[in-house]
Write a protein that holds these residues in place. Sequence first.
Motif, mmCIF file in Angstrom:
data_model
loop_
_atom_site.group_PDB
_atom_site.id
_atom_site.type_symbol
_atom_site.label_atom_id
_atom_site.label_comp_id
_atom_site.label_asym_id
_atom_site.label_seq_id
_atom_site.Cartn_x
_atom_site.Cartn_y
_atom_site.Cartn_z
ATOM 1 N N VAL A 75 -11.068 -6.158 4.653
ATOM 2 C CA VAL A 75 -11.725 -5.051 4.057
ATOM 3 C C VAL A 75 -12.072 -3.973 4.885
ATOM 4 C CG1 VAL A 75 -12.368 -6.302 1.944
ATOM 5 C CG2 VAL A 75 -14.023 -5.889 3.884
ATOM 6 N N THR A 76 -12.314 -2.665 4.410
ATOM 7 C CA THR A 76 -12.403 -1.389 5.527
ATOM 8 C C THR A 76 -13.917 -1.561 5.892
ATOM 9 O OG1 THR A 76 -12.881 -0.117 3.432
ATOM 10 C CG2 THR A 76 -10.622 -0.035 4.284
ATOM 11 N N TRP A 77 -14.914 -2.103 5.286
ATOM 12 C CA TRP A 77 -16.174 -1.807 5.582
ATOM 13 C C TRP A 77 -16.616 -3.097 6.858
ATOM 14 C CZ3 TRP A 77 -18.505 -6.492 4.240
ATOM 15 C CH2 TRP A 77 -17.946 -7.031 3.206
ATOM 16 N N LEU B 80 0.814 -1.245 -0.014
ATOM 17 C CA LEU B 80 -0.088 -0.018 0.005
ATOM 18 C C LEU B 80 0.891 1.041 0.047
ATOM 19 C CD1 LEU B 80 -2.772 1.307 0.448
ATOM 20 C CD2 LEU B 80 -2.472 1.150 3.012
ATOM 21 N N ASP B 81 1.965 1.196 0.693
ATOM 22 C CA ASP B 81 2.763 2.350 0.962
ATOM 23 C C ASP B 81 3.850 2.871 -0.160
ATOM 24 O OD1 ASP B 81 1.077 3.184 3.077
ATOM 25 O OD2 ASP B 81 2.332 2.120 4.565
ATOM 26 N N SER B 82 4.053 1.885 -0.872
ATOM 27 C CA SER B 82 5.440 1.933 -1.634
ATOM 28 C C SER B 82 5.120 1.271 -3.021
ATOM 29 C CB SER B 82 6.625 1.633 -0.991
ATOM 30 O OG SER B 82 6.780 -0.014 -0.958
ATOM 31 N N THR C 288 -9.154 -6.012 -2.468
ATOM 32 C CA THR C 288 -9.613 -4.966 -3.295
ATOM 33 C C THR C 288 -10.930 -5.010 -4.154
ATOM 34 O OG1 THR C 288 -7.993 -5.298 -5.198
ATOM 35 C CG2 THR C 288 -7.303 -3.613 -3.503
ATOM 36 N N GLY C 289 -10.872 -6.297 -4.528
ATOM 37 C CA GLY C 289 -12.237 -6.787 -5.180
ATOM 38 C C GLY C 289 -13.619 -6.788 -4.331
ATOM 39 N N ARG C 290 -13.128 -6.743 -3.135
ATOM 40 C CA ARG C 290 -14.207 -6.700 -2.185
ATOM 41 C C ARG C 290 -14.366 -5.147 -1.493
ATOM 42 N NH1 ARG C 290 -15.330 -11.452 1.725
ATOM 43 N NH2 ARG C 290 -17.371 -10.164 1.844
ATOM 44 N N GLU C 291 -13.542 -4.342 -1.875
ATOM 45 C CA GLU C 291 -13.868 -3.062 -1.065
ATOM 46 C C GLU C 291 -14.880 -2.238 -2.080
ATOM 47 O OE1 GLU C 291 -12.768 -1.487 1.255
ATOM 48 O OE2 GLU C 291 -11.059 -2.608 1.983
ATOM 49 N N MET C 292 -15.553 -1.303 -1.617
ATOM 50 C CA MET C 292 -16.597 -0.277 -1.987
ATOM 51 C C MET C 292 -15.526 0.536 -2.964
ATOM 52 S SD MET C 292 -19.624 0.251 0.623
ATOM 53 C CE MET C 292 -19.589 -1.130 1.845
ATOM 54 N N ASP C 293 -14.590 0.947 -2.401
ATOM 55 C CA ASP C 293 -13.815 1.736 -3.107
ATOM 56 C C ASP C 293 -12.369 1.653 -2.553
ATOM 57 O OD1 ASP C 293 -12.527 3.941 -4.035
ATOM 58 O OD2 ASP C 293 -13.524 5.675 -3.309
ATOM 59 N N PRO C 294 -11.506 0.985 -3.374
ATOM 60 C CA PRO C 294 -10.241 0.486 -2.953
ATOM 61 C C PRO C 294 -9.197 1.773 -2.549
ATOM 62 C CG PRO C 294 -10.826 -0.801 -4.771
ATOM 63 C CD PRO C 294 -11.877 0.125 -4.695
ATOM 64 N N PRO D 202 -6.426 6.060 3.313
ATOM 65 C CA PRO D 202 -6.711 6.982 4.208
ATOM 66 C C PRO D 202 -7.290 6.317 5.505
ATOM 67 C CG PRO D 202 -7.775 7.700 2.295
ATOM 68 C CD PRO D 202 -6.997 6.315 1.848
ATOM 69 N N TYR D 203 -7.891 4.915 5.383
ATOM 70 C CA TYR D 203 -8.496 4.359 6.473
ATOM 71 C C TYR D 203 -7.334 3.982 7.372
ATOM 72 C CZ TYR D 203 -10.613 0.325 9.132
ATOM 73 O OH TYR D 203 -11.024 -0.391 10.132
#
Length: 142
Positions: free
Chosen positions: A36-38, A14-16, A69-75, A80-81
């Motif tokens: 996932v975030t949600w 994610l970071d690099s 990412t394929g299950r995230e609403m917005d990757p 930010p999360y």
Amino acid sequence: MQREKAPDFCLPTLDSEETICLKDLYGKAILLTFWVTWCPACQSELPKKDIFSRSLDIHHFAFYSINVTGREMDPKQVKPYMEQHGYQFPVLLDQGRATYDAYQITSVPTSVLIDPKGTIVNRYPETTPFAEVIKDIGRVLS
């Protein structure tokens, strides 16, 4: 009981612009956590994983979270999360659901423990107490 070889992957962080490949981690015990975030269960588990990740002996153990990412609403909301919660554990980004599917994961959060030879020791669905996962990690490391 026949143990299965962990499916190899190479995923971006994610970071690099770094890419992490499973085969490069052989020789260490490895814990992967798919999330996932949600997901409410992920949200309650991630703080424990963050504390856990800060206490690891990185010479013998590797921990990576894999955002599906394929299950995230917005990757685009993953970074930010992570920043909002101050999490420091490493995040790999699945290519859609490719790694999630290769590991035969059916729900998040799910963790997978892999021994130093690249063999899956166990899969842990969200209902597994984290203390049980840590106990198994201890067995793999001893």
